[in-house]
Scaffold this active site. Structure first.
Site, PDB file in Angstrom:
ATOM      1  N   GLU A 131      66.907  11.367  24.141  1.00 33.73           N
ATOM      2  CA  GLU A 131      67.906  11.772  25.147  1.00 33.73           C
ATOM      3  C   GLU A 131      68.777  12.872  24.545  1.00 33.73           C
ATOM      4  O   GLU A 131      68.786  13.051  23.327  1.00 33.73           O
ATOM      5  CB  GLU A 131      68.773  10.554  25.529  1.00 33.73           C
ATOM      6  CG  GLU A 131      67.953   9.478  26.214  1.00 33.73           C
ATOM      7  CD  GLU A 131      68.802   8.345  26.793  1.00 33.73           C
ATOM      8  OE1 GLU A 131      70.052   8.398  26.665  1.00 33.73           O
ATOM      9  OE2 GLU A 131      68.209   7.433  27.378  1.00 33.73           O
ATOM     10  N   PRO A 132      69.557  13.567  25.394  1.00 35.81           N
ATOM     11  CA  PRO A 132      70.378  14.652  24.846  1.00 35.81           C
ATOM     12  C   PRO A 132      71.276  14.188  23.691  1.00 35.81           C
ATOM     13  O   PRO A 132      71.496  14.924  22.738  1.00 35.81           O
ATOM     14  CB  PRO A 132      71.217  15.105  26.053  1.00 35.81           C
ATOM     15  CG  PRO A 132      70.379  14.745  27.239  1.00 35.81           C
ATOM     16  CD  PRO A 132      69.630  13.506  26.868  1.00 35.81           C
ATOM     17  N   ARG A 272      40.910  42.145   1.494  1.00 37.52           N
ATOM     18  CA  ARG A 272      41.983  43.134   1.373  1.00 37.52           C
ATOM     19  C   ARG A 272      42.091  43.633  -0.072  1.00 37.52           C
ATOM     20  O   ARG A 272      42.050  42.835  -1.018  1.00 37.52           O
ATOM     21  CB  ARG A 272      43.315  42.482   1.783  1.00 37.52           C
ATOM     22  CG  ARG A 272      44.540  43.335   1.603  1.00 37.52           C
ATOM     23  CD  ARG A 272      44.634  44.414   2.653  1.00 37.52           C
ATOM     24  NE  ARG A 272      45.890  45.124   2.577  1.00 37.52           N
ATOM     25  CZ  ARG A 272      46.165  46.193   3.336  1.00 37.52           C
ATOM     26  NH1 ARG A 272      45.273  46.657   4.203  1.00 37.52           N
ATOM     27  NH2 ARG A 272      47.325  46.799   3.229  1.00 37.52           N
ATOM     28  N   GLY A 348      52.263  42.244   6.034  1.00 43.22           N
ATOM     29  CA  GLY A 348      52.590  42.887   7.324  1.00 43.22           C
ATOM     30  C   GLY A 348      51.745  42.310   8.451  1.00 43.22           C
ATOM     31  O   GLY A 348      52.259  41.991   9.531  1.00 43.22           O
ATOM     32  N   GLU A 371      58.331  13.078  16.628  1.00 40.47           N
ATOM     33  CA  GLU A 371      57.850  11.740  16.233  1.00 40.47           C
ATOM     34  C   GLU A 371      58.479  11.292  14.897  1.00 40.47           C
ATOM     35  O   GLU A 371      57.832  10.630  14.085  1.00 40.47           O
ATOM     36  CB  GLU A 371      56.324  11.694  16.231  1.00 40.47           C
ATOM     37  CG  GLU A 371      55.792  12.069  17.609  1.00 40.47           C
ATOM     38  CD  GLU A 371      54.410  11.581  17.938  1.00 40.47           C
ATOM     39  OE1 GLU A 371      53.970  10.620  17.297  1.00 40.47           O
ATOM     40  OE2 GLU A 371      53.796  12.169  18.828  1.00 40.47           O
ATOM     41  N   GLY A 372      59.734  11.686  14.717  1.00 40.53           N
ATOM     42  CA  GLY A 372      60.473  11.341  13.496  1.00 40.53           C
ATOM     43  C   GLY A 372      60.474  12.512  12.535  1.00 40.53           C
ATOM     44  O   GLY A 372      59.415  12.953  12.080  1.00 40.53           O
ATOM     45  N   GLU A 375      63.152  13.683   7.350  1.00 41.27           N
ATOM     46  CA  GLU A 375      64.198  12.807   6.783  1.00 41.27           C
ATOM     47  C   GLU A 375      63.961  11.362   7.229  1.00 41.27           C
ATOM     48  O   GLU A 375      64.091  10.423   6.438  1.00 41.27           O
ATOM     49  CB  GLU A 375      65.589  13.273   7.239  1.00 41.27           C
ATOM     50  CG  GLU A 375      66.061  14.600   6.627  1.00 41.27           C
ATOM     51  CD  GLU A 375      65.420  15.829   7.270  1.00 41.27           C
ATOM     52  OE1 GLU A 375      64.803  15.707   8.347  1.00 41.27           O
ATOM     53  OE2 GLU A 375      65.523  16.928   6.687  1.00 41.27           O
TER      54      GLU A 375
HETATM   55  C1  LIG Z   1      58.777  20.465  20.913  1.00 35.83           C
HETATM   56  C2  LIG Z   1      59.324  19.064  20.921  1.00 35.83           C
HETATM   57  C3  LIG Z   1      58.621  18.081  21.597  1.00 35.83           C
HETATM   58  C4  LIG Z   1      59.148  16.766  21.636  1.00 35.83           C
HETATM   59  N1  LIG Z   1      58.479  15.805  22.353  1.00 35.83           N
HETATM   60  C5  LIG Z   1      59.055  14.595  22.539  1.00 35.83           C
HETATM   61  C6  LIG Z   1      58.461  13.618  23.409  1.00 35.83           C
HETATM   62  O1  LIG Z   1      57.387  13.833  24.000  1.00 35.83           O
HETATM   63  N2  LIG Z   1      59.128  12.447  23.623  1.00 35.83           N
HETATM   64  C7  LIG Z   1      60.315  12.170  23.012  1.00 35.83           C
HETATM   65  O2  LIG Z   1      60.845  11.077  23.235  1.00 35.83           O
HETATM   66  N3  LIG Z   1      60.895  13.051  22.144  1.00 35.83           N
HETATM   67  C8  LIG Z   1      60.296  14.257  21.911  1.00 35.83           C
HETATM   68  N4  LIG Z   1      60.885  15.184  21.078  1.00 35.83           N
HETATM   69  C9  LIG Z   1      62.152  14.857  20.428  1.00 35.83           C
HETATM   70  C10 LIG Z   1      62.027  14.662  18.940  1.00 35.83           C
HETATM   71  O3  LIG Z   1      61.344  13.452  18.660  1.00 35.83           O
HETATM   72  C11 LIG Z   1      63.440  14.725  18.342  1.00 35.83           C
HETATM   73  O4  LIG Z   1      63.837  16.087  18.410  1.00 35.83           O
HETATM   74  C12 LIG Z   1      63.488  14.233  16.915  1.00 35.83           C
HETATM   75  O5  LIG Z   1      63.240  12.846  16.862  1.00 35.83           O
HETATM   76  C13 LIG Z   1      64.853  14.514  16.254  1.00 35.83           C
HETATM   77  O6  LIG Z   1      65.899  14.195  17.092  1.00 35.83           O
HETATM   78  P1  LIG Z   1      67.073  15.284  17.352  1.00 35.83           P
HETATM   79  O7  LIG Z   1      66.433  16.571  17.705  1.00 35.83           O
HETATM   80  O8  LIG Z   1      68.013  14.691  18.328  1.00 35.83           O
HETATM   81  O9  LIG Z   1      67.751  15.463  15.957  1.00 35.83           O
HETATM   82  P2  LIG Z   1      68.909  14.522  15.328  1.00 35.83           P
HETATM   83  O10 LIG Z   1      68.490  13.107  15.386  1.00 35.83           O
HETATM   84  O11 LIG Z   1      70.205  14.901  15.932  1.00 35.83           O
HETATM   85  O12 LIG Z   1      68.853  15.010  13.825  1.00 35.83           O
HETATM   86  C14 LIG Z   1      69.493  16.206  13.351  1.00 35.83           C
HETATM   87  C15 LIG Z   1      69.244  16.287  11.851  1.00 35.83           C
HETATM   88  O13 LIG Z   1      69.845  15.154  11.193  1.00 35.83           O
HETATM   89  C16 LIG Z   1      68.873  14.456  10.435  1.00 35.83           C
HETATM   90  N5  LIG Z   1      69.176  13.029  10.435  1.00 35.83           N
HETATM   91  C17 LIG Z   1      69.437  12.224  11.496  1.00 35.83           C
HETATM   92  N6  LIG Z   1      69.637  10.958  11.092  1.00 35.83           N
HETATM   93  C18 LIG Z   1      69.483  10.940   9.744  1.00 35.83           C
HETATM   94  C19 LIG Z   1      69.567   9.936   8.719  1.00 35.83           C
HETATM   95  N7  LIG Z   1      69.838   8.670   9.025  1.00 35.83           N
HETATM   96  N8  LIG Z   1      69.368  10.305   7.433  1.00 35.83           N
HETATM   97  C20 LIG Z   1      69.097  11.604   7.119  1.00 35.83           C
HETATM   98  N9  LIG Z   1      69.016  12.591   8.033  1.00 35.83           N
HETATM   99  C21 LIG Z   1      69.199  12.278   9.320  1.00 35.83           C
HETATM  100  C22 LIG Z   1      67.551  14.762  11.114  1.00 35.83           C
HETATM  101  O14 LIG Z   1      66.449  14.551  10.257  1.00 35.83           O
HETATM  102  C23 LIG Z   1      67.747  16.229  11.479  1.00 35.83           C
HETATM  103  O15 LIG Z   1      67.500  17.044  10.374  1.00 35.83           O
HETATM  104  C24 LIG Z   1      60.350  16.467  20.969  1.00 35.83           C
HETATM  105  C25 LIG Z   1      61.034  17.472  20.265  1.00 35.83           C
HETATM  106  C26 LIG Z   1      60.542  18.751  20.247  1.00 35.83           C
HETATM  107  C27 LIG Z   1      61.303  19.809  19.494  1.00 35.83           C
END
Ligand SMILES: Cc1cc2nc3c(=O)[nH]c(=O)nc-3n(C[C@H](O)[C@H](O)[C@H](O)COP(=O)(O)OP(=O)(O)OC[C@H]3O[C@@H](n4cnc5c(N)ncnc54)[C@H](O)[C@@H]3O)c2cc1C
Length: 389
Positions: A131-132, A272, A348, A371-372, A375
């Site tokens: 979620e957002p 190359r 290049g 998918e995680g 980190e």
């Molecule tokens: C192209 C794309 C496709 C996706 N497809 C799907 C999908 O089909 N379904 C779905 O449900 N989601 C999907 N996602 C979401 C994706 O799984 C999340 O973006 C991802 O899990 C990370 O969540 P976040 O972006 O909110 O980052 P955040 O959780 O906000 O993390 C920000 C940073 O903080 C770090 N962080 C957070 N908690 C910890 C901790 N405890 N210890 C150390 N570091 C930490 C993270 O590793 C990251 O570097 C997709 C994302 C993208 C970009």
């Protein structure tokens, strides 16, 4: 018969790998740049992949799949991703994130109702956990599902849902009991042509641009109780179990991207010339190739090992979380390392859209995020080893 260290591919595995390779190189590789550029969803090739059995490889034939094992899935996904990571993403979501959860946790009725179309590639599936305001911390979600008699009423917004712009069915996770936090989440299969479902903002992305990604919004969406996966409150456990399977898919995707970048680099290093030598004769280039190859083969062993662990789990029902996280972590960082080096070797030309190398580099990055994140994988692995939180 091909063998990788302790892995020997059976004739059936060789066959599926060859079929995936031939199809991917003939039909996907030539169109990948164009679909990357436009961001259009590649419906035609995805439909053909369905006809070839690639959209539900491990799904039993009675539910519309190819009835093969996890290694077959990994080998096919690696070959498809070698041609184009976007096709790999779409394939992995149908196979792992949708079908795996549905078959493991769905009632016979909903398996019959939804698996066939997705596993046979006639329809597209998606998985909406993020979620957002909650990504890594998935238990902190704000969407709500409130039971009213024989259905639940869903409200809220899911973000970054792969394939959402085209999906017919989506596995959605929503909070049924906020006080219980992670233990208050419930999983449902929803249909996207029903009132109360809307597609939101489409995400403009750095890589895997042909895989459609968007937000989805629920406003008083009614989902029947029989569309629930497992029991009320099982959602978080289901989400994590499904991600174990999904992470093996992402490791295979990362491996495929890395191999494509490596093959291009070896060919270029042999062709190359600079200062009267092939650039591959310079230690600065050849040592890069050696490191790329070594990491790829290590990533392969971890990925195939995780596939075998998942296969064993079908008999002993043991989790393979550690194997899946290690494979995903190492293969995704390998994809990033290898594609970064590949751009450097091509210099290049590596920066130019005339070659696919820059696309490999952009596509590789997602494997360290979805998918995680890396980190989160390190957290999972360390917790399993120490038993500490
Ligand atoms: C192209 C794309 C496709 C996706 N497809 C799907 C999908 O089909 N379904 C779905 O449900 N989601 C999907 N996602 C979401 C994706 O799984 C999340 O973006 C991802 O899990 C990370 O969540 P976040 O972006 O909110 O980052 P955040 O959780 O906000 O993390 C920000 C940073 O903080 C770090 N962080 C957070 N908690 C910890 C901790 N405890 N210890 C150390 N570091 C930490 C993270 O590793 C990251 O570097 C997709 C994302 C993208 C970009």
């Amino acid at each position: 018969m091909t063998s990788y260290g302790m892995f020997q591919l059976s004739p059936e595995h060789e066959m599926i790998r060859q079929a995936a390779r031939d199809f991917a190189q003939k039909e996907i590789a030539p169109i990948a740049a164009q679909f990357d550029e436009t961001g259009e969803f590649p419906s035609k090739t995805i439909k053909k992949m369905g006809e070839m059995g690639f959209m539900g490889i491990e799904v039993p034939e009675e539910y519309g799949g190819a009835g093969m094992d996890t290694l077959a899935y990994v080998l096919a996904l690696e070959e498809i991703s070698k041609a184009d990571a976007s096709h790999g993403t779409i394939m992995s979501v149908n196979n792992s994130l949708f079908c795996h959860g549905l078959l493991k946790f769905g009632s016979e009725d909903i398996k019959k109702k939804y698996a066939y179309a997705i596993a046979s590639g006639q329809a597209i599936g998606a998985y909406a956990l993020t979620e957002p305001m909650s990504g890594s911390d998935a238990g902190n979600m704000r969407s709500r599902a409130v039971r009213q008699g024989d259905h639940y009423v869903l409200n809220g917004r899911k973000s970054w849902v792969t394939s959402a712009p085209v999906a017919e069915y989506i596995v959605v996770f929503s909070m049924t009991d906020p006080e219980k936090k992670q233990r208050g989440i419930t999983a449902f299969v929803i249909e996207t042509d029903k009132p109360g479902f809307q597609r939101g903002k489409k995400e403009p992305k750095l890589g895997i641009r042909a895989s459609a990604t968007s937000e989805i919004v629920f406003e008083d969406y009614h989902v029947p109780v029989e569309n629930r996966l497992g029991e009320e409150g099982d959602g978080f456990k289901i989400a994590m179990t499904v991600l174990d399977a999904g992470r093996i898919g992402i490791a295979s995707q990362a491996l495929g991207i890395a191999e494509a970048a490596y093959d291009a680099s070896v060919a270029y290093a042999k062709e190359r010339e600079a200062f009267g030598h092939k650039i591959g004769e310079f230690q600065g280039i050849s040592f890069k190739l050696a490191d790329m190859k070594t990491r790829i083969e290590a990533a392969r062993l971890l990925t195939y090992n995780a596939a075998l662990a998942k296969e064993r789990s079908k008999k002993n029902d043991e989790r393979y979380t550690l194997e899946a996280s290690m494979a995903k972590l190492f293969a995704s960082e390998t994809a990033m390392f290898v594609t970064h080096a590949a751009v450097q070797i091509h210099a290049g030309l590596g920066y130019s859209k005339e070659l696919p190398v820059e696309r490999y580099f952009r596509d590789a990055k997602i494997t360290e995020i979805y998918e995680g994140t890396s980190e989160i994988q390190r957290m999972v692995i360390a917790r399993m080893e120490t038993g500490l939180r």
